[in-house]
Motif scaffolding. Sequence first.
Motif, mmCIF file in Angstrom:
data_model
loop_
_atom_site.group_PDB
_atom_site.id
_atom_site.type_symbol
_atom_site.label_atom_id
_atom_site.label_comp_id
_atom_site.label_asym_id
_atom_site.label_seq_id
_atom_site.Cartn_x
_atom_site.Cartn_y
_atom_site.Cartn_z
ATOM 1 N N THR A 32 0.874 -1.190 0.000
ATOM 2 C CA THR A 32 0.000 0.000 0.000
ATOM 3 C C THR A 32 0.909 1.238 0.000
ATOM 4 O OG1 THR A 32 -0.085 -0.252 2.404
ATOM 5 C CG2 THR A 32 -2.014 -1.017 1.192
ATOM 6 N N VAL A 33 1.352 1.617 -1.171
ATOM 7 C CA VAL A 33 2.407 2.625 -1.308
ATOM 8 C C VAL A 33 2.022 3.987 -0.733
ATOM 9 C CG1 VAL A 33 3.590 4.009 -3.076
ATOM 10 C CG2 VAL A 33 3.621 1.505 -3.201
ATOM 11 N N GLY A 34 0.794 4.443 -1.019
ATOM 12 C CA GLY A 34 0.353 5.760 -0.535
ATOM 13 C C GLY A 34 1.347 6.846 -0.910
ATOM 14 N N ASN A 35 1.740 7.661 0.055
ATOM 15 C CA ASN A 35 2.697 8.737 -0.245
ATOM 16 C C ASN A 35 4.147 8.274 -0.191
ATOM 17 O OD1 ASN A 35 0.891 10.846 -0.797
ATOM 18 N ND2 ASN A 35 0.464 11.056 1.393
ATOM 19 N N HIS A 37 6.016 6.741 2.270
ATOM 20 C CA HIS A 37 6.875 6.774 3.470
ATOM 21 C C HIS A 37 7.462 5.388 3.744
ATOM 22 C CE1 HIS A 37 5.663 10.848 4.494
ATOM 23 N NE2 HIS A 37 4.429 10.500 4.161
ATOM 24 N N ASP A 38 6.606 4.358 3.694
ATOM 25 C CA ASP A 38 7.110 2.999 3.930
ATOM 26 C C ASP A 38 7.977 2.531 2.764
ATOM 27 O OD1 ASP A 38 5.809 2.736 6.400
ATOM 28 O OD2 ASP A 38 3.959 2.027 5.442
ATOM 29 N N ASP A 56 -0.198 0.403 -5.477
ATOM 30 C CA ASP A 56 -1.286 1.258 -4.983
ATOM 31 C C ASP A 56 -2.263 1.462 -6.129
ATOM 32 O OD1 ASP A 56 -1.474 3.375 -2.332
ATOM 33 O OD2 ASP A 56 -2.894 3.620 -3.985
ATOM 34 N N GLN A 58 -4.059 3.958 -6.612
ATOM 35 C CA GLN A 58 -4.127 5.345 -7.066
ATOM 36 C C GLN A 58 -2.828 5.759 -7.751
ATOM 37 O OE1 GLN A 58 -6.350 8.138 -4.435
ATOM 38 N NE2 GLN A 58 -5.829 6.661 -2.834
ATOM 39 N N GLY A 85 -3.944 -2.862 -7.934
ATOM 40 C CA GLY A 85 -4.335 -3.405 -6.643
ATOM 41 C C GLY A 85 -3.332 -4.455 -6.169
ATOM 42 N N HIS A 86 -3.120 -4.487 -4.856
ATOM 43 C CA HIS A 86 -2.141 -5.454 -4.319
ATOM 44 C C HIS A 86 -2.586 -6.902 -4.503
ATOM 45 C CE1 HIS A 86 -4.041 -3.757 -0.382
ATOM 46 N NE2 HIS A 86 -4.917 -4.521 -0.997
ATOM 47 N N GLU A 87 -3.872 -7.099 -4.814
ATOM 48 C CA GLU A 87 -4.351 -8.462 -5.065
ATOM 49 C C GLU A 87 -3.714 -9.051 -6.331
ATOM 50 O OE1 GLU A 87 -6.064 -5.709 -4.831
ATOM 51 O OE2 GLU A 87 -7.384 -5.429 -6.540
ATOM 52 N N ASN A 103 -0.330 -1.153 4.912
ATOM 53 C CA ASN A 103 -0.861 -0.091 5.763
ATOM 54 C C ASN A 103 -2.264 0.153 5.222
ATOM 55 O OD1 ASN A 103 -1.336 2.169 7.308
ATOM 56 N ND2 ASN A 103 0.620 3.133 6.856
ATOM 57 N N LEU A 104 -3.251 -0.487 5.849
ATOM 58 C CA LEU A 104 -4.601 -0.539 5.276
ATOM 59 C C LEU A 104 -5.323 0.799 5.399
ATOM 60 C CD1 LEU A 104 -5.614 -4.079 6.646
ATOM 61 C CD2 LEU A 104 -4.651 -3.505 4.400
ATOM 62 N N TYR A 106 -7.304 4.249 4.050
ATOM 63 C CA TYR A 106 -7.262 5.239 2.963
ATOM 64 C C TYR A 106 -6.036 6.132 3.120
ATOM 65 C CZ TYR A 106 -9.446 7.876 6.730
ATOM 66 O OH TYR A 106 -9.713 8.455 7.940
HETATM 67 C C1 LIG Z 1 -2.906 4.198 4.707
HETATM 68 S S1 LIG Z 1 -2.548 4.471 3.023
HETATM 69 C C2 LIG Z 1 -0.883 3.935 2.850
HETATM 70 C C3 LIG Z 1 0.132 4.895 3.402
HETATM 71 C C4 LIG Z 1 1.536 4.601 2.920
HETATM 72 N N1 LIG Z 1 2.060 3.356 3.433
HETATM 73 C C5 LIG Z 1 2.505 5.757 3.198
HETATM 74 O O1 LIG Z 1 3.579 5.484 3.755
HETATM 75 O O2 LIG Z 1 2.201 6.882 2.805
HETATM 76 C C6 LIG Z 1 -3.445 3.165 2.215
HETATM 77 C C7 LIG Z 1 -3.240 3.132 0.712
HETATM 78 O O3 LIG Z 1 -3.824 1.925 0.224
HETATM 79 C C8 LIG Z 1 -4.216 2.169 -1.088
HETATM 80 N N2 LIG Z 1 -5.107 1.088 -1.543
HETATM 81 C C9 LIG Z 1 -6.439 0.941 -1.389
HETATM 82 N N3 LIG Z 1 -6.850 -0.218 -1.940
HETATM 83 C C10 LIG Z 1 -5.742 -0.808 -2.469
HETATM 84 C C11 LIG Z 1 -5.499 -2.013 -3.182
HETATM 85 N N4 LIG Z 1 -6.477 -2.897 -3.475
HETATM 86 N N5 LIG Z 1 -4.233 -2.286 -3.567
HETATM 87 C C12 LIG Z 1 -3.214 -1.427 -3.284
HETATM 88 N N6 LIG Z 1 -3.384 -0.272 -2.623
HETATM 89 C C13 LIG Z 1 -4.628 0.028 -2.223
HETATM 90 C C14 LIG Z 1 -4.851 3.537 -1.035
HETATM 91 O O4 LIG Z 1 -4.903 4.111 -2.313
HETATM 92 C C15 LIG Z 1 -3.900 4.266 -0.066
HETATM 93 O O5 LIG Z 1 -2.940 4.998 -0.769
#
Ligand SMILES: C[S@@+](CC[C@H](N)C(=O)[O-])C[C@H]1O[C@@H](n2cnc3c(N)ncnc32)[C@H](O)[C@@H]1O
Length: 191
Positions: A32-35, A37-38, A56, A58, A85-87, A103-104, A106
């Motif tokens: 869950t790449v998001g921004n 950080h991880d 991710d 998005q 999607g990570h699936e 990191n589940l 949003y």
């Molecule tokens: C809590 S954030 C992650 C924060 C991230 N680890 C960081 O360090 O910024 C959760 C992320 O999961 C992503 N997400 C939602 N459904 C997803 C999926 N099926 N596969 C991959 N990423 C998904 C969202 O778009 C969101 O960016």
Amino acid sequence: MKQETIEGSLIATAHEVVTAVVNPGDVVVDATVGNGHDTLFLANCVGPGGRVIGFDLQREAVESARMRLTAAGVCEAGYELHALGHEMMGAYVPAGVAAVMFNLGYLPGGDKQVITQVTTTLDALAAAFASLRRGGRLSVMCYPGHPGGDTEAEAVLKWVDGIEAATSSSTCYQRSGARATTPFLLVVEKS
Ligand SMILES: C[S@@+](CC[C@H](N)C(=O)[O-])C[C@H]1O[C@@H](n2cnc3c(N)ncnc32)[C@H](O)[C@@H]1O
């Protein structure tokens, strides 16, 4: 499953437990790449000879993470980021990875409608666990406080209980004074 109460940050704990099993040159996954950080944390763990594979849904999140990695001077050969999607992980991640981080929920400050979902999260967890090497670790930050997050967190706990026979340890970390809606961290080590 072991229960541990901690005083500090759950994210910092996730980083500690991952650091303990990752070596320079390893392949690791940010589910869950998001921004980013991880992703950056993982890139620093594996160094220039290693590789981080990130997912991710998005595209904006992936681009934001890419900028973070570039700004930090991480070499492009050291990562691949998928706007998927990570699936779908099974098709992109080789066997023998050292760690997979989830990191589940949003993206903070992002679209709260794009949120991880029970079915795809469970599919991704299964693929992640299959790709781990022996001694590799899976970390999952769960957020039961938002709509749907409670059901997802419960399903993840049940999944961790179900794979106990294939693990050498599984631990649930909670902050002291945690309530039912407070985030928690699950860490699983493959035996
Ligand atoms: C809590 S954030 C992650 C924060 C991230 N680890 C960081 O360090 O910024 C959760 C992320 O999961 C992503 N997400 C939602 N459904 C997803 C999926 N099926 N596969 C991959 N990423 C998904 C969202 O778009 C969101 O960016």
